[in-house]
Design a protein around this motif. Structure first.
Motif, mmCIF file in Angstrom:
data_model
loop_
_atom_site.group_PDB
_atom_site.id
_atom_site.type_symbol
_atom_site.label_atom_id
_atom_site.label_comp_id
_atom_site.label_asym_id
_atom_site.label_seq_id
_atom_site.Cartn_x
_atom_site.Cartn_y
_atom_site.Cartn_z
ATOM 1 N N GLU A 590 0.840 -1.206 0.000
ATOM 2 C CA GLU A 590 0.000 0.000 0.000
ATOM 3 C C GLU A 590 0.871 1.252 0.000
ATOM 4 O O GLU A 590 0.557 2.247 -0.673
ATOM 5 C CB GLU A 590 -0.915 -0.004 1.214
ATOM 6 N N GLN A 593 2.139 1.708 -3.388
ATOM 7 C CA GLN A 593 1.058 2.258 -4.207
ATOM 8 C C GLN A 593 0.945 3.773 -4.026
ATOM 9 O O GLN A 593 0.735 4.517 -4.993
ATOM 10 C CB GLN A 593 -0.261 1.579 -3.824
ATOM 11 N N MET A 594 1.106 4.248 -2.792
ATOM 12 C CA MET A 594 1.057 5.693 -2.550
ATOM 13 C C MET A 594 2.201 6.406 -3.265
ATOM 14 O O MET A 594 2.017 7.491 -3.843
ATOM 15 C CB MET A 594 1.107 5.971 -1.048
ATOM 16 N N GLU A 596 3.649 5.391 -5.967
ATOM 17 C CA GLU A 596 3.313 5.350 -7.390
ATOM 18 C C GLU A 596 2.306 6.445 -7.739
ATOM 19 O O GLU A 596 2.395 7.075 -8.801
ATOM 20 C CB GLU A 596 2.749 3.977 -7.760
ATOM 21 N N GLN A 597 1.347 6.679 -6.846
ATOM 22 C CA GLN A 597 0.381 7.760 -7.063
ATOM 23 C C GLN A 597 1.082 9.110 -7.097
ATOM 24 O O GLN A 597 0.813 9.953 -7.959
ATOM 25 C CB GLN A 597 -0.682 7.731 -5.957
ATOM 26 N N ASP A 598 1.991 9.329 -6.145
ATOM 27 C CA ASP A 598 2.716 10.604 -6.088
ATOM 28 C C ASP A 598 3.633 10.776 -7.292
ATOM 29 O O ASP A 598 3.870 11.905 -7.749
ATOM 30 C CB ASP A 598 3.534 10.680 -4.796
ATOM 31 N N LYS A 599 4.157 9.664 -7.801
ATOM 32 C CA LYS A 599 5.071 9.732 -8.946
ATOM 33 C C LYS A 599 4.390 10.340 -10.161
ATOM 34 O O LYS A 599 5.023 11.050 -10.957
ATOM 35 C CB LYS A 599 5.591 8.327 -9.267
ATOM 36 N N LEU A 600 3.093 10.087 -10.310
ATOM 37 C CA LEU A 600 2.351 10.623 -11.450
ATOM 38 C C LEU A 600 2.285 12.146 -11.427
ATOM 39 O O LEU A 600 2.116 12.789 -12.465
ATOM 40 C CB LEU A 600 0.937 10.033 -11.478
ATOM 41 N N SER A 601 2.412 12.726 -10.217
ATOM 42 C CA SER A 601 2.400 14.189 -10.115
ATOM 43 C C SER A 601 3.814 14.758 -10.010
ATOM 44 O O SER A 601 3.996 15.925 -9.645
ATOM 45 C CB SER A 601 1.577 14.627 -8.895
ATOM 46 N N GLN A 603 6.324 13.700 -8.022
ATOM 47 C CA GLN A 603 6.990 13.574 -6.720
ATOM 48 C C GLN A 603 7.800 12.277 -6.678
ATOM 49 O O GLN A 603 7.234 11.191 -6.741
ATOM 50 C CB GLN A 603 5.952 13.586 -5.595
ATOM 51 N N ARG A 604 9.114 12.430 -6.580
ATOM 52 C CA ARG A 604 10.025 11.282 -6.537
ATOM 53 C C ARG A 604 11.017 11.488 -5.382
ATOM 54 O O ARG A 604 12.173 11.842 -5.604
ATOM 55 C CB ARG A 604 10.777 11.152 -7.865
#
Length: 746
Positions: A590, A593-594, A596-601, A603-604
């Motif tokens: 989980e 997954q969070m 991965e969600q942030d990566k789309l915006s 945030q790395r």
């Protein structure tokens, strides 16, 4: 598997006159190797084919040694052998004992041997009854079996002197085991007195019964030490008498006191008497000045050690000398569980006494020494009273210490309890807040580690070390290797803090990783997740740019977990994989997954951690010219262009085996068959360990350092190893940061 298949061929082709020789050689080979369930089939065939008594015995031992905990066929094979030879003077006792040993770890064998034991009658042959009594003792020590205990007492009424004596000895051993489970000091003393009386009865049942005599004397010594606070001089004199008795008994020749099979540990005990006597004598000399409970604690600990040695060591089980590895594993599981809360506390206090002695001997701070001594005294007062009510003086002293440390008295005691076994002088005092924390060290309450991180290489350890703060070395109690840890902090971006524990395996491979993970789970009760972090070979896919893994990228195990591709069955030229699915931790997935969600915006967070880690170690990104991918004809393959920043992060199954994979054809086969993104050597061991313990989940995070291709490994592995390890460690830090931590209390 092929090794044991060759033995099947040898068995089938052997002439009748040579079968037993082949079986004896096979049994020796099985017992000389680590337990391997794949050898069970050939061991069963050997047991069915054996002709001589000794070969039947050897095959049965080999089968019990190699059979797994859930192998029903092996149990049925041993039961058939026993049924066919139930009246055999030698083989019936041997097979019953073998079945009982397997019953210590195999439920089906336990049910079967219990059935046979309950059918024993006083008129059965003496050798069978003697073997049955020992089996009852072992099984009742593993679990409380009322029906078997009743049978034990029934056989204690036998008219046969030897049978009656053995039954009484087993009853006394079980009473001692029950005493070690006492939950209070008074209960321990009362139970030990009862066990002593039982050993006296057992010792009087035969003319010579040295094992019963030894335990009677040792329990007597324990009870004498308990009375030291009332009359030290009298207790010291009594201990001296006990020493004389032990020396007298140990001075007899072992062969004179070893009567047939009546006392299986007799010869071993005879040799140990002098050692035990010397230890007691040394303790007696220190009685006048020593703290009462210190000697009492040590005597109880030594008594427990002697009990476990006699009960479980192979030397105490004649005819089973080569099953030492299996018995040792059972002893670890059984004896530790049977040492009870009182004994566990005593071991902790003994460790804490060592810390205090170091302070007294060195030039340590006087206020720290007095604080440690006060905590020690309060803990003893609590245990001796059996309650949590303290004297007014103790309460006042604890309040003063707590006020100086800036915490409540309850928190002071909790810290003492948590750290009592760490035995690390200044570090323990700092943890208990008796010593100011060094600059940069934690100055607030810290939780126990909840996340473990395992690595296999020094470069991986160093990379993960660069990602934590407030590090502290810690060695867990216990003998042997695999006990060193590094504790550290990772702050959560969602408030709170995580304390993590990092450990390096003793060697590469799944077996070593499983062992390290198991020890970590035993050493840290609060762990709910273990992350395997380090380098791996990447599985490229140039035909699909979105799935194309390159050097320096990071691969995380997805819900399909780890594929153990070297576990299965060889069918001719075809290898059938039979790995069991081990899904990773839902909590960690989980968190992935969070991220991965942030990566789309965009945030790395791992990018910043990677840059900082590389800078801290003066490392740079390796030369891109080494990122070479070859096709089947050794031609260069162009890497497809992708818009995503590197290192890229992939989720997918990870292949694992006890081999360094350098065959690009096998790599591509794993990709096509299992969709794996990386190949490594430790992940499945960690997955298996966490699955067996049931209390923690796992995740595998790998940085890619080569393409599993022997043609290019020399260009890539060493060049990319440290960068790939740092990339994986950076992602692990970002992952842990993304989860809520434990709140600090000031």
């Amino acid at each position: 598997m092929s090794e044991w298949q060759d033995w099947v061929t040898r068995l089938d082709s052997a002439a009748d006159a040579d079968v037993d020789d082949v079986i004896d050689e096979l049994a020796a080979q099985i017992l000389a190797s680590p337990p391997d369930p794949s050898a069970t089939a050939v061991a069963m065939r050997a047991l069915a084919s054996a002709k001589s008594d000794l070969s039947v015995h050897s095959a049965a031992i080999a089968l019990a040694y190699t059979a797994s905990a859930d192998d029903v066929e092996a149990v049925e094979s041993l039961e058939r052998a026993f049924e066919a030879r139930r009246r055999h003077a030698f083989l019936a006792p041997s097979l019953l004992g073998t079945l009982s040993l397997l019953g210590l770890r195999n439920a089906a064998a336990r049910v079967g041997v219990t059935r046979y034991l309950l059918r024993l009658r006083t008129e059965d042959p003496r050798p069978l009854l003697m073997a049955g009594l020992k089996a009852i003792g072992l099984l009742c020590d593993r679990e409380n079996e009322p029906a078997l205990r009743i049978k034990l007492f029934a056989l204690a009424g036998s008219d046969d002197i030897a049978v009656r004596a053995e039954a009484r000895q087993q009853i006394a051993m079980l009473k001692l085991a029950d005493a070690l489970l006492a939950d209070s000091h008074a209960g321990l003393i009362a139970s030990l007195a009862s066990a002593k009386a039982a050993f006296e009865v057992a010792g009087e049942s035969e003319e010579v019964r040295p094992d019963a005599s030894l335990f009677r004397l040792m329990i007597d010594a324990v009870l004498q030490f308990d009375g030291i606070e009332f009359n030290r001089e009298a207790a010291a004199v009594r201990v001296g008498h006990l020493v004389s008795e032990l020396r007298e008994m140990g001075g007899r020749r072992a062969e004179q006191i070893f009567r047939m099979d009546r006392s299986p540990a007799a010869s071993q005990i005879a040799h140990r008497c002098e050692v035990v006597a010397s230890a007691l004598e040394a303790a007696a000399k220190e009685v006048a000045n020593a703290a009462r409970w210190t000697n009492f604690d040590r005597s109880v600990v030594r008594l427990a050690e002697c009990y476990s040695e006699v009960r479980y060591r192979s030397a105490a089980l004649p005819g089973y000398e080569r099953t030492g590895q299996t018995i040792a594993g059972v002893a670890d599981q059984v004896v530790k569980l049977r040492l009870g809360p009182v004994l566990a506390r005593k071991v902790g206090r003994e460790s804490f006494e060592e810390v205090i002695r170091h302070y007294e001997a060195g030039e340590s701070l006087p206020e720290v020494l007095s604080g440690l001594q006060e905590l020690q005294r309060v803990a003893l007062e609590v245990e001796r009273s059996g309650t949590h009510s303290l004297s007014e003086e103790a309460i006042g002293n604890i309040k003063a210490l707590a006020a100086a440390a800036g915490c409540t008295p309850e928190e002071m005691i909790r810290r003492f309890s948590v750290t009592i076994e760490q035995n690390d002088e200044d570090r323990l005092a700092a943890y208990a807040k008796l010593l100011p924390s060094p600059p940069g060290k934690r100055s607030m309450k810290m939780p126990l580690p909840t996340i473990g991180i395992i690595v296999a290489l020094p470069e991986e350890f160093d990379a993960m070390r660069a990602m934590i703060s407030n590090e502290n070395r810690y060695r867990a109690p216990g003998s042997g290797g695999g006990r060193e840890y590094l504790l550290g902090d990772i702050l959560s971006v969602r408030q709170g803090i995580h304390q993590v524990v990092i450990a390096q395996t003793m060697d590469m491979g799944n077996t070593s990783a499983a062992s390290r993970a198991s020890k970590m789970l035993m050493d840290f009760d609060e762990l709910d997740a273990i992350i395997m972090c380090g380098i791996a070979g990447g599985v490229p896919n140039p035909a699909d740019p979105q799935e194309h893994v390159r050097l320096g990228d990071v691969v995380i195990s997805n819900r399909k977990g780890v594929v153990q591709y070297d576990f299965g069955k060889q069918k001719g030229r075809v290898f059938e994989e039979r790995h069991a699915p081990r899904p990773p931790s839902a909590r960690l997935l989980e968190a992935v997954q969070m991220l991965e969600q942030d990566k789309l915006s965009g945030q790395r967070p791992w990018d910043a951690h990677l840059r900082n880690g590389l800078a801290a170690r003066s490392l740079t990104i390796p030369n891109p010219s080494t990122d070479v991918l070859l096709d089947a004809k050794s031609g260069h393959v162009e890497h497809p262009a992708v818009a995503e920043a590197r290192p890229r992060v992939f989720l997918g199954p990870i292949a694992s085996a006890n081999v360094v994979q350098g065959d690009f054809r096998k790599r591509d086969q794993l990709r096509d068959q299992h969709k794996v993104k990386a190949v490594e050597m430790e992940g499945y061991g960690v997955a298996d360990a966490t699955w067996e313990f049931e209390k923690a989940g796992y995740l595998v995070v790998r940085g890619i350092c080569d393409y599993c291709d022997v043609r290019t490994k020399h260009l890539q592995t060493d060049a990319w190893k440290r960068y790939a390890a740092m990339a994986a460690a950076a992602y692990v830090r970002a992952l842990i940061e993304a989860m809520p931590g434990t709140q600090r209390n000031g």
